[in-house]
Scaffold this motif. Sequence first.
Motif, short mmCIF file in Angstrom:
data_model
loop_
_atom_site.label_atom_id
_atom_site.label_comp_id
_atom_site.label_asym_id
_atom_site.label_seq_id
_atom_site.Cartn_x
_atom_site.Cartn_y
_atom_site.Cartn_z
N UNK A 130 0.86 -1.27 -0.12
CA UNK A 130 0.00 0.00 -0.02
C UNK A 130 1.08 1.22 0.08
N UNK A 131 0.79 2.13 -0.98
CA UNK A 131 1.39 3.42 -1.02
C UNK A 131 0.73 4.53 -1.04
N UNK A 132 -0.68 4.25 -1.05
CA UNK A 132 -1.69 5.47 -0.93
C UNK A 132 -2.53 5.62 0.37
N UNK A 133 -2.86 6.52 0.76
CA UNK A 133 -3.92 6.58 2.03
C UNK A 133 -5.10 6.26 1.87
N UNK A 134 -5.63 5.64 2.86
CA UNK A 134 -7.30 5.14 2.84
C UNK A 134 -8.11 6.21 1.92
N UNK A 135 -8.85 5.92 0.99
CA UNK A 135 -9.74 6.77 0.24
C UNK A 135 -10.91 7.47 1.25
N UNK B 113 -8.81 -2.43 2.52
CA UNK B 113 -8.46 -1.40 1.48
C UNK B 113 -6.60 -1.10 1.85
N UNK B 114 -6.42 -1.56 3.14
CA UNK B 114 -5.13 -1.16 3.28
C UNK B 114 -3.78 -2.33 2.83
N UNK B 115 -4.63 -3.34 2.32
CA UNK B 115 -3.61 -4.36 1.46
C UNK B 115 -3.70 -4.02 0.01
N UNK B 116 -3.97 -2.85 -0.49
CA UNK B 116 -3.92 -2.27 -1.87
C UNK B 116 -3.47 -0.87 -1.94
N UNK B 117 -3.47 -0.59 -3.25
CA UNK B 117 -3.13 1.03 -3.68
C UNK B 117 -4.25 1.49 -4.56
N UNK B 118 -4.19 2.81 -4.55
CA UNK B 118 -4.94 3.40 -5.66
C UNK B 118 -6.20 2.88 -6.01
#
Length: 280
Positions: A84-89, A148-153
């Motif tokens: 994960x390289x992005x914050x939670x939407x 969601x924290x196991x993914x990005x974008x």
Amino acid sequence: MGSATLLFALFLFCPGGVICEILQNFSDVPPCQAFFYQGQEPTGLASPSTARICQRLQGQYYYATLYHRDARVPIYSAYILEKSTTSRPDLSSTNWYLEPMLADLPQGDMLQPSQSAMQNESEKVTDSQAVNDDYRNSGFSRGHLNPSGHHSAESQISTFTYTNMAPQQGNFNSGTWNNYETFLKDSILPGCSQTHVVTGIILSGSHPGEGVWLRGRVNVPTFYWSAFCCVRGDGSRRAEGRLGSNTAPYEVLAKSIPELEAILGREYGGAVSLFSGGCQ
């Protein structure tokens, strides 16, 4: 047209040209089959009440879900663990996605409730699956099976759908179960070339009147479970499971894959296999 492309085209459209992603088998759509270890979906968890969904957003597949139509919760979601390289939407729960195909609507992607295709058939959509009103002021959180924290974008955004949600006690969601999800991304992911994860629930009852339900519509699971299969760069593998109680004190127990399969087999009434060859 190659055989794989032809197979994909045949299953992408139902009779009459209607887009159809509710599948007989996940292998019917190769991009969806890829979310499972060695392309093999778990066995022993499907029933006449379940629907296989390729979770698709804006034409892209992100993970696979076995959804229980009557209980209005996913039995499991299967995905490949990502960094994960992005914050939670910042996405309001009123705008979390719904699955039009459960309502037999000719749409291939998950859609937000505000979109016209969903508003025009709101009663049909609400009857076919859980919606925001089921969870509102219920005392339960909207528990991601595929977090969601196991993914990005865009992968993160795709997890915010009610077909990937089950009622979860807030302290469990943010406490011991969150600790397990953190363990996967911080301790397992870095040492693996690819990690397949299957996370699911154990129903408290198959019908209202059995177990605990939100609004008499959405089953509240007694347990959450998860299993991961890590394939390292040298070809060696590591596989483990977890079983977490959705009631206090929210204990999460480590289980071997055979132990977890035996527990699920007793609950679902038959032999269960989570990974091809046990990921051994």
